[in-house]
Design a protein around this motif. Structure first.
Motif, short mmCIF file in Angstrom:
data_model
loop_
_atom_site.label_atom_id
_atom_site.label_comp_id
_atom_site.label_asym_id
_atom_site.label_seq_id
_atom_site.Cartn_x
_atom_site.Cartn_y
_atom_site.Cartn_z
N ARG B 16 0.87 -1.18 0.00
CA ARG B 16 0.00 0.00 0.00
C ARG B 16 0.89 1.22 0.00
O ARG B 16 1.77 1.33 0.86
N GLU B 17 0.71 2.08 -0.98
CA GLU B 17 1.59 3.24 -1.20
C GLU B 17 3.04 2.81 -1.22
O GLU B 17 3.90 3.49 -0.66
N GLY B 18 3.30 1.67 -1.80
CA GLY B 18 4.67 1.20 -1.94
C GLY B 18 5.23 0.50 -0.71
O GLY B 18 6.36 0.03 -0.72
N VAL B 19 4.45 0.41 0.35
CA VAL B 19 4.93 -0.25 1.56
C VAL B 19 4.43 -1.69 1.57
O VAL B 19 3.23 -1.95 1.55
N GLU B 73 -1.20 1.40 -14.16
CA GLU B 73 -2.56 0.92 -13.87
C GLU B 73 -2.65 0.29 -12.47
O GLU B 73 -3.74 0.11 -11.94
N LEU B 74 -1.48 -0.10 -11.92
CA LEU B 74 -1.49 -0.82 -10.64
C LEU B 74 -1.05 0.07 -9.47
O LEU B 74 -0.78 -0.42 -8.38
N THR B 75 -1.00 1.38 -9.71
CA THR B 75 -0.54 2.30 -8.67
C THR B 75 -1.35 2.13 -7.38
O THR B 75 -0.81 1.95 -6.30
N GLU B 76 -2.67 2.23 -7.51
CA GLU B 76 -3.54 1.97 -6.36
C GLU B 76 -4.45 0.82 -6.72
O GLU B 76 -4.83 0.66 -7.87
N TYR B 77 -4.81 0.05 -5.71
CA TYR B 77 -5.62 -1.14 -5.99
C TYR B 77 -7.04 -0.81 -6.44
O TYR B 77 -7.75 -0.06 -5.78
N THR B 78 -7.42 -1.36 -7.57
CA THR B 78 -8.83 -1.56 -7.90
C THR B 78 -8.93 -2.99 -8.43
O THR B 78 -7.93 -3.57 -8.88
N THR B 79 -10.12 -3.56 -8.38
CA THR B 79 -10.27 -4.99 -8.61
C THR B 79 -9.78 -5.44 -9.99
O THR B 79 -8.99 -6.39 -10.10
N GLU B 80 -10.26 -4.79 -11.03
CA GLU B 80 -10.06 -5.34 -12.38
C GLU B 80 -8.60 -5.36 -12.85
O GLU B 80 -8.14 -6.40 -13.31
#
Lengths: 261, 330
Positions: B16-19, B73-80
């Motif tokens: 999360r946020e790179g951690v 596209e994977l910077t922050e989590y979304t499902t798809e």
């Protein structure tokens, strides 16, 4: 707007006790209830009905006695109730369950599909997202709140560990709702009487659109290898003494375990 | 499906946020043990954006190979986007098994992936072992923690499982371990990206993670009210502990959900767990019974909490908190 809510009848797991002698579950007398997360999902749908005039359908998959929660849903104010039941569905794990429900949902037109986040008998939180996948619809799980712009767009508040996320999705979509989202309304008295006059549609395999090989026991990739009651550990020391003495005993224990010097 | 084609234990590395989240390291530690027993390898699936510099650290924690998927596209989590990336890896690499943390992220991603590739997923495992035919035996609580069930996924691969944070043990970083870091490119079908993340809001919860606390001072109905919680706070400060609670107290609004212990809250195993005025419903016990030392105080001498307590005191929790704090402050 058309909304469908998936609900499940579950044993009230807070009422289940373990026989201390045999270590087995005591299931007798445990009441069956509408799953709490589902009930909050239903409340969310009914609020949209109150505000925007939505049409609300509930669907449940389960044995004949699950009729009871559909009557309860009628008494809370839903417009239509469907009971999915067939021997072909029996023995289903989450994936096979989601296939059966998706098969039924293909037959219903909706803008929003609501499920509870998870059911208290299994706590898996899987069926909602799995239905969404089978229907190729976007999902938002762990929903705390939702607003509809009256046209097409939902703004959603999703719970996460460190706070929440705000998300935007267009209809049709699938959400899974937390029981903390709201306080479900009670059944109204007139509604309870009417609930038994209303029709519950009973659907089986023939009424839905699904490949039979995905259903029931044979459509379930997982199976239970064994089930057992959790072992009871030997009881520790128990004291019934005056406060001062009790505090002394606690401090002695903390020193013994090197938590205090 | 030819089961022989499927190899390797794949671990989803949640960041999360790179951690990198602790649960990912715990899963790596468990995967390492299983892989050694199965004579197989551990693969870390590390998804995100601008994260590659941390890949090496996952080898020290048990991975043989780190599969880095670095994409905006994977910077922050979304499902798809995450589902597409994981499913492409599954199709390509054919994993024998896959472990994901049972966080709000993992419990969103796991079922979506399992449905897309049509395989079994066991939620919230508390124990993972190797069976007689080298299959994974995943044990989890059911019926609100009243029953334990061991689940197998016989004829489908990967065998997927989620595990809650704090249940398994990470291995100590071993900088002598060697392994490979590979960059993996995913072809996204962006037409399916339909959920738009507007913002992530952190709430003022001190960002406390009760699963990390060495000592927990936990309260239930017997604590009563706000005043009772204030007293618990005082004791916690004296002991450099964190405050946690049973579900009843969270539902009553005395304390936030992030501090709830139990089946629907968090699983904790601190060095010391104080249960003040907690009756010990199985749902609560399921989340704390692995604590090293459990001290319970309750008015009811038949309260089930005493069955798991190492030391039980029959008495008024509020009185004891007050006196104990006074004595410790001296």
């Amino acid at each position: 707007m058309k909304i469908v809510v998936c609900i499940k009848q579950v044993p009230d797991t807070t009422e289940i006790k373990i026989d201390p002698k045999t270590g087995t579950l005591i299931r007798d007398g445990v009441p069956s209830i509408m799953n709490p997360d589902d009930k909050s999902g239903l409340e969310m749908a009914l609020q949209l009905k109150d505000e925007k005039g939505a049409h609300v359908t509930v669907i449940t998959m389960g044995p004949p006695q699950a009729d009871l929660i559909l009557r309860e849903a009628y008494a809370m104010g839903v417009d239509r109730a469907i009971h999915l039941t067939d021997r072909k569905f029996a023995g289903a794990d989450t994936l096979a369950t989601s296939h059966a429900l998706a098969g039924a949902l293909r037959k219903i037109d909706f803008d929003l599909l609501i499920t509870g986040r998870q059911a208290i008998d299994g706590d898996t939180a899987q069926v909602g997202p799995q239905i969404a996948e089978h229907l190729d619809l976007p999902q938002v799980s762990y929903l705390e709140d939702l607003k509809f712009d009256g046209e097409k767009t939902f703004t959603m508040k999703r719970h996460i560990e460190e706070g929440y996320q705000m998300l935007e999705v267009e209809a049709p979509c699938v959400v899974t709702v937390l029981s903390s989202a709201n306080n479900p309304r009670y059944m109204n008295v007139g509604g309870i009487v009417d609930a038994y006059q209303k029709e519950v549609e009973v659907w089986g395999f023939n009424e839905i659109e699904v490949d039979e090989k995905n259903l029931g026991l044979k459509g379930s990739p997982t199976s239970v290898h064994k089930a057992f009651a959790r072992g009871l550990k030997p009881a520790g020391e128990l004291y019934e003494v005056e406060t001062d003495e009790a505090v002394g005993i606690i401090i002695k224990k903390l020193k013994e375990k090197f938590i205090l010097n | 499906m030819n089961l022989e084609d499927y190899k390797g234990i794949y671990v989803f590395i949640e960041q999360r946020e790179g951690v990198i989240q602790n649960v990912a390291l715990e899963l790596l530690g468990q995967a390492r043990k299983l892989a050694d027993e199965l004579n197989d390898k551990v693969y870390a699936m590390f998804l995100g954006h601008n994260i590659a510099d941390q890949a090496q650290s996952l080898i020290a924690r048990g991975a043989d190979e780190v599969i880095v998927v670095d994409a905006p596209e994977l910077t922050e989590y979304t499902t798809e986007p995450y589902t597409q990336a994981i499913c492409q890896i599954i199709e390509d690499r054919k994993p024998e098994s896959m472990l994901i943390g049972a966080t709000t992220l993992g419990r969103d991603l796991g079922p979506r992936v399992s449905a897309r590739v049509e395989t079994g997923l066991t939620a919230d495992c508390t124990k993972i072992e190797v069976g007689a035919n080298k299959e994974l035996l995943m044990t989890r609580p059911a019926f609100g923690g009243n029953l334990m069930a061991t689940i197998v996924c016989k004829n489908h691969r990967p065998q997927m499982g989620t595990v809650r944070p704090g249940v398994l043990f990470a291995m100590d970083a071993d900088e002598n371990r060697t392994g490979e870091v590979v960059n993996y490119e995913v072809k996204f079908n962006t037409a399916k990206f339909k959920v738009k993340l507007i913002e992530t809001v952190k709430e003022d919860t001190d960002l406390i993670d009760i699963t990390e606390a060495k000592i927990l001072v936990s309260g239930g109905r017997g604590i009563g009210n706000e005043e009772g919680f204030k007293a618990m706070d005082g004791l916690a400060q004296t002991l450099e502990a964190e405050v946690s609670a049973s579900r009843a107290m969270v539902d009553a609004g005395y304390i936030g959900h992030e501090r709830q212990v139990g089946q629907t809250g968090k699983t904790v195993r601190p060095d010391l767990y104080f249960a003040f005025g907690i009756s010990g419903a199985i749902q609560h016990v399921a989340g704390m019974e692995e604590s090293d030392l459990i001290i319970a105080v309750n008015k009811d001498k038949d309260a089930p909490i005493f069955q798991v307590a190492d030391l039980g005191i029959v008495g008024d929790a509020k009185q004891i908190i007050k006196k104990l704090t006074e004595r410790l402050e001296k």
